[in-house]
Motif scaffolding. Sequence first.
Motif, PDB file in Angstrom:
ATOM      1  N   UNK A  59      57.908  57.299   1.364  1.00 42.46           N
ATOM      2  CA  UNK A  59      58.066  56.333   2.453  1.00 42.46           C
ATOM      3  C   UNK A  59      58.373  57.035   3.767  1.00 42.46           C
ATOM      4  N   UNK A  60      59.195  58.080   3.698  1.00 41.53           N
ATOM      5  CA  UNK A  60      59.531  58.842   4.899  1.00 41.53           C
ATOM      6  C   UNK A  60      58.290  59.513   5.483  1.00 41.53           C
ATOM      7  N   UNK A  61      57.462  60.099   4.623  1.00 43.86           N
ATOM      8  CA  UNK A  61      56.248  60.760   5.093  1.00 43.86           C
ATOM      9  C   UNK A  61      55.269  59.749   5.694  1.00 43.86           C
ATOM     10  N   UNK A  62      55.136  58.576   5.044  1.00 46.66           N
ATOM     11  CA  UNK A  62      54.239  57.547   5.571  1.00 46.66           C
ATOM     12  C   UNK A  62      54.732  57.052   6.926  1.00 46.66           C
ATOM     13  N   UNK A  63      56.055  56.891   7.065  1.00 41.25           N
ATOM     14  CA  UNK A  63      56.609  56.432   8.334  1.00 41.25           C
ATOM     15  C   UNK A  63      56.399  57.453   9.450  1.00 41.25           C
ATOM     16  N   UNK A  64      56.231  58.729   9.087  1.00 41.86           N
ATOM     17  CA  UNK A  64      55.995  59.778  10.083  1.00 41.86           C
ATOM     18  C   UNK A  64      54.521  59.926  10.448  1.00 41.86           C
ATOM     19  N   UNK A  65      53.680  59.087   9.842  1.00 44.07           N
ATOM     20  CA  UNK A  65      52.271  59.090  10.198  1.00 44.07           C
ATOM     21  C   UNK A  65      51.355  59.812   9.243  1.00 44.07           C
ATOM     22  N   UNK A  75      54.525  49.087  -5.293  1.00 38.04           N
ATOM     23  CA  UNK A  75      54.417  47.635  -5.460  1.00 38.04           C
ATOM     24  C   UNK A  75      55.294  47.139  -6.603  1.00 38.04           C
ATOM     25  N   UNK A  76      55.362  47.922  -7.677  1.00 37.42           N
ATOM     26  CA  UNK A  76      56.205  47.517  -8.806  1.00 37.42           C
ATOM     27  C   UNK A  76      57.677  47.516  -8.422  1.00 37.42           C
ATOM     28  N   UNK A  77      58.102  48.517  -7.643  1.00 37.07           N
ATOM     29  CA  UNK A  77      59.516  48.646  -7.298  1.00 37.07           C
ATOM     30  C   UNK A  77      59.933  47.712  -6.172  1.00 37.07           C
ATOM     31  N   UNK A  78      59.082  47.612  -5.124  1.00 37.01           N
ATOM     32  CA  UNK A  78      59.491  46.928  -3.902  1.00 37.01           C
ATOM     33  C   UNK A  78      58.681  45.696  -3.550  1.00 37.01           C
ATOM     34  N   UNK A  79      57.538  45.498  -4.211  1.00 36.11           N
ATOM     35  CA  UNK A  79      56.709  44.354  -3.881  1.00 36.11           C
ATOM     36  C   UNK A  79      55.903  44.519  -2.611  1.00 36.11           C
ATOM     37  N   UNK A  80      55.798  45.738  -2.077  1.00 35.63           N
ATOM     38  CA  UNK A  80      55.016  45.994  -0.865  1.00 35.63           C
ATOM     39  C   UNK A  80      54.150  47.230  -1.085  1.00 35.63           C
ATOM     40  N   UNK A  81      53.112  47.334  -0.251  1.00 33.61           N
ATOM     41  CA  UNK A  81      52.267  48.523  -0.283  1.00 33.61           C
ATOM     42  C   UNK A  81      52.934  49.648   0.497  1.00 33.61           C
ATOM     43  N   UNK A  82      52.659  50.908   0.172  1.00 35.82           N
ATOM     44  CA  UNK A  82      53.266  52.018   0.917  1.00 35.82           C
ATOM     45  C   UNK A  82      52.973  51.965   2.411  1.00 35.82           C
ATOM     46  N   UNK A  83      51.792  51.443   2.792  1.00 41.09           N
ATOM     47  CA  UNK A  83      51.452  51.376   4.214  1.00 41.09           C
ATOM     48  C   UNK A  83      52.429  50.508   4.995  1.00 41.09           C
ATOM     49  N   UNK A  84      53.021  49.505   4.328  1.00 43.51           N
ATOM     50  CA  UNK A  84      53.976  48.635   5.009  1.00 43.51           C
ATOM     51  C   UNK A  84      55.291  49.347   5.299  1.00 43.51           C
ATOM     52  N   UNK A  85      55.534  50.461   4.635  1.00 37.99           N
ATOM     53  CA  UNK A  85      56.784  51.192   4.846  1.00 37.99           C
ATOM     54  C   UNK A  85      56.836  51.851   6.222  1.00 37.99           C
ATOM     55  N   UNK A  86      55.698  51.902   6.922  1.00 38.18           N
ATOM     56  CA  UNK A  86      55.697  52.489   8.261  1.00 38.18           C
ATOM     57  C   UNK A  86      56.578  51.681   9.212  1.00 38.18           C
ATOM     58  N   UNK A  87      56.800  50.396   8.895  1.00 34.60           N
ATOM     59  CA  UNK A  87      57.611  49.532   9.752  1.00 34.60           C
ATOM     60  C   UNK A  87      59.075  49.513   9.312  1.00 34.60           C
ATOM     61  N   UNK A  88      59.420  50.296   8.300  1.00 31.18           N
ATOM     62  CA  UNK A  88      60.747  50.241   7.716  1.00 31.18           C
ATOM     63  C   UNK A  88      61.465  51.569   7.910  1.00 31.18           C
ATOM     64  N   UNK A  89      62.768  51.494   8.197  1.00 35.94           N
ATOM     65  CA  UNK A  89      63.580  52.715   8.241  1.00 35.94           C
ATOM     66  C   UNK A  89      64.293  52.823   6.891  1.00 35.94           C
ATOM     67  N   UNK A  90      64.168  54.016   6.290  1.00 35.48           N
ATOM     68  CA  UNK A  90      64.705  54.219   4.939  1.00 35.48           C
ATOM     69  C   UNK A  90      65.961  55.046   5.001  1.00 35.48           C
ATOM     70  N   UNK A  91      66.933  54.628   4.176  1.00 33.61           N
ATOM     71  CA  UNK A  91      68.156  55.398   4.073  1.00 33.61           C
ATOM     72  C   UNK A  91      68.133  56.184   2.791  1.00 33.61           C
TER      73      UNK A  91
END
Length: 211
Positions: free
Chosen positions: A166-172, A195-211
């Motif tokens: 998710x961090x790598x996807x958020x970095x582009x 999708x199994x863990x979070x119910x979203x596609x990895x591409x949607x993680x670009x809008x999310x900040x992960x801790x």
Amino acid sequence: MATAHAHHSVQVVAALDGDDLLLAGPSGEPFACRAYVVPAGVRHAVLRGTERGLLLHYDPASAAGRLLTARAGVAEGLLPPGLPAEPFDAACALDRVLLAEVLPAAARHPGLARVVAWLPGRDGVRLSEAAAVAGLSESRLAHLFRAELGLPFRSYVLWLRLMRAAELAARGHTLTDAAHGAGFSDGAHLSRVCRRMFGIAPSESRRIRWR
């Protein structure tokens, strides 16, 4: 907004501004609330979001996940007073409050602490390798993961890999590069797990900040 879905994690969704969330549970009946705890595997939908809100995901096997499952449903008293205004900071603060309720007050075992510091960024780690770093037997280290972190060793490693992707996807990075960088076989493998863990596609993680 999110269409009806379910995910492997236990989810906390909450509004931080003046507007309530509008959600729908398994029956599809809409309801408004400030905060809601969605157990793992329960179908739900976000019909109306909020400008400032937060989402927290916990593995259902973790101590915090079990605590939240017991509080499933509308959780108006879940948000402590004085949360920071910035959503990411608020999520971190709420996470600390929840973990304080379930984690032991004693400091982590030093061997476990060494492994937790050593694990990020490592692919295909076996329990035997981690046990050597900890200076403990495999059974003792496995027990410490469950007792002090509330997660089995393999589940903990998987969460680390998902956070890295998710961090790598958020970095582009591309989905394929993010998957390979986090130790997944390809983008399709990452997508299935995400999708199994979070119910979203990895591409949607670009809008999310992960801790």
